[in-house]
Design an enzyme around this catalytic site. Structure first.
Site, PDB file in Angstrom:
ATOM      1  N   GLU A 180      -9.636 -10.838  -7.786  1.00  0.00           N
ATOM      2  CA  GLU A 180      -7.716  -9.613  -7.808  1.00  0.00           C
ATOM      3  C   GLU A 180      -7.857  -9.904  -8.890  1.00  0.00           C
ATOM      4  O   GLU A 180      -6.434  -8.590  -9.672  1.00  0.00           O
ATOM      5  CB  GLU A 180      -7.425  -9.748  -5.565  1.00  0.00           C
ATOM      6  CG  GLU A 180      -8.932  -9.264  -5.526  1.00  0.00           C
ATOM      7  CD  GLU A 180      -8.465  -8.636  -3.852  1.00  0.00           C
ATOM      8  OE1 GLU A 180      -9.233  -8.912  -3.005  1.00  0.00           O
ATOM      9  OE2 GLU A 180      -7.094  -9.989  -3.796  1.00  0.00           O
TER      10      GLU A 180
ATOM     11  N   ASN B 238      -1.633  -0.222   7.709  1.00  0.00           N
ATOM     12  CA  ASN B 238      -1.377  -1.817   7.937  1.00  0.00           C
ATOM     13  C   ASN B 238      -0.129  -2.033   6.720  1.00  0.00           C
ATOM     14  O   ASN B 238      -0.667  -3.093   6.880  1.00  0.00           O
ATOM     15  CB  ASN B 238      -2.137  -2.071   8.323  1.00  0.00           C
ATOM     16  CG  ASN B 238      -3.377  -2.539   6.968  1.00  0.00           C
ATOM     17  OD1 ASN B 238      -3.287  -2.538   5.756  1.00  0.00           O
ATOM     18  ND2 ASN B 238      -4.693  -3.279   7.222  1.00  0.00           N
TER      19      ASN B 238
ATOM     20  N   HIS C 188      -2.019  -4.984   1.800  1.00  0.00           N
ATOM     21  CA  HIS C 188      -3.175  -5.811   1.040  1.00  0.00           C
ATOM     22  C   HIS C 188      -3.059  -7.764   1.192  1.00  0.00           C
ATOM     23  O   HIS C 188      -1.817  -7.684  -0.568  1.00  0.00           O
ATOM     24  CB  HIS C 188      -4.024  -5.624   0.341  1.00  0.00           C
ATOM     25  CG  HIS C 188      -5.628  -6.772  -0.563  1.00  0.00           C
ATOM     26  ND1 HIS C 188      -6.697  -6.844   0.663  1.00  0.00           N
ATOM     27  CD2 HIS C 188      -5.578  -7.401  -1.071  1.00  0.00           C
ATOM     28  CE1 HIS C 188      -7.489  -6.986  -0.205  1.00  0.00           C
ATOM     29  NE2 HIS C 188      -6.878  -7.299  -1.130  1.00  0.00           N
TER      30      HIS C 188
ATOM     31  N   LYS D 207       0.857  -1.093  -0.056  1.00  0.00           N
ATOM     32  CA  LYS D 207      -0.034   0.281   0.474  1.00  0.00           C
ATOM     33  C   LYS D 207       0.974   1.317   0.081  1.00  0.00           C
ATOM     34  O   LYS D 207       2.081   0.978   0.069  1.00  0.00           O
ATOM     35  CB  LYS D 207      -0.630  -0.175   1.066  1.00  0.00           C
ATOM     36  CG  LYS D 207      -1.736  -1.480   1.347  1.00  0.00           C
ATOM     37  CD  LYS D 207      -2.399  -1.432   2.144  1.00  0.00           C
ATOM     38  CE  LYS D 207      -3.743  -2.222   2.604  1.00  0.00           C
ATOM     39  NZ  LYS D 207      -5.013  -2.407   3.473  1.00  0.00           N
TER      40      LYS D 207
ATOM     41  N   TYR E 141     -12.486  -2.529  -3.918  1.00  0.00           N
ATOM     42  CA  TYR E 141     -13.791  -2.438  -2.556  1.00  0.00           C
ATOM     43  C   TYR E 141     -14.561  -2.016  -2.489  1.00  0.00           C
ATOM     44  O   TYR E 141     -14.977  -1.583  -1.293  1.00  0.00           O
ATOM     45  CB  TYR E 141     -12.710  -1.254  -1.921  1.00  0.00           C
ATOM     46  CG  TYR E 141     -11.504  -0.827  -1.153  1.00  0.00           C
ATOM     47  CD1 TYR E 141     -10.685  -2.036  -0.342  1.00  0.00           C
ATOM     48  CD2 TYR E 141      -9.590  -0.429  -1.966  1.00  0.00           C
ATOM     49  CE1 TYR E 141      -9.668  -1.981   0.099  1.00  0.00           C
ATOM     50  CE2 TYR E 141      -8.477  -0.720  -1.767  1.00  0.00           C
ATOM     51  CZ  TYR E 141      -8.473  -1.543  -0.726  1.00  0.00           C
ATOM     52  OH  TYR E 141      -7.419  -1.585  -0.359  1.00  0.00           O
TER      53      TYR E 141
END
Length: 149
Positions: free
Chosen positions: A126, A112, A115, A9, A49
């Site tokens: 994905e 975080n 992913h 990310k 998302y």
């Protein structure tokens, strides 16, 4: 062999952690078969998302993921989804085990670092969303007989 989708990310890209994270994934035995540094278009972020559309954090999530480059990748290995999720660690870095990517490098749930697909079905969806077939490689590494029976 199974494949899974991983995305480093924007927070990790900005902290120069791409190499560290890929190194951990490769040391575990997963093979990189596709990867690209990219700025995520709004439409791709929304498609990725889509399941979170009604959640209060959705707009912030879209804003964050499109704010700076990500490193999207596909890795391959035996039980790749489970293995990748295990080395990534729990979603909340403060709950992630030391030694995991999030446990060692993550800061907060909103930052975080990475992913990872949560199932084979999600991984396939994905991978197809983020990569064209031509962007994925098929090859055998010399180390494979040492990794799998």
């Amino acid at each position: 062999m199974e494949r899974t989708f991983l995305m480093i990310k924007p927070d990790a890209v900005q902290r120069n952690l791409i190499g560290e994270i890929i190194s951990r994934i490769e040391r575990k035995g997963l093979k990189l078969v596709g990867g690209k540094l990219m700025t995520v278009p709004q439409s791709l972020a929304e498609a990725h998302y889509a399941e979170h559309t009604d959640k209060p954090f959705y707009k912030h999530l879209i804003s964050f993921i499109t704010s700076a480059p990500v490193f999207a990748m596909v890795v391959e290995g035996e039980d790749a989804v489970h293995v990748a999720r295990h080395i990534i660690g729990k979603t909340n870095p403060s709950e992630a085990t030391p030694g995991t990517i999030r446990g060692d490098l993550g800061l907060t749930v909103g930052r975080n670092i990475i992913h990872g697909s949560d199932s084979v079905e999600s991984a396939n969806k994905e991978i197809n969303l983020w990569f064209n077939t031509e962007e994925l490689s098929e090859y055998t590494e010399p180390r494979e007989p040492w990794l799998y029976e």
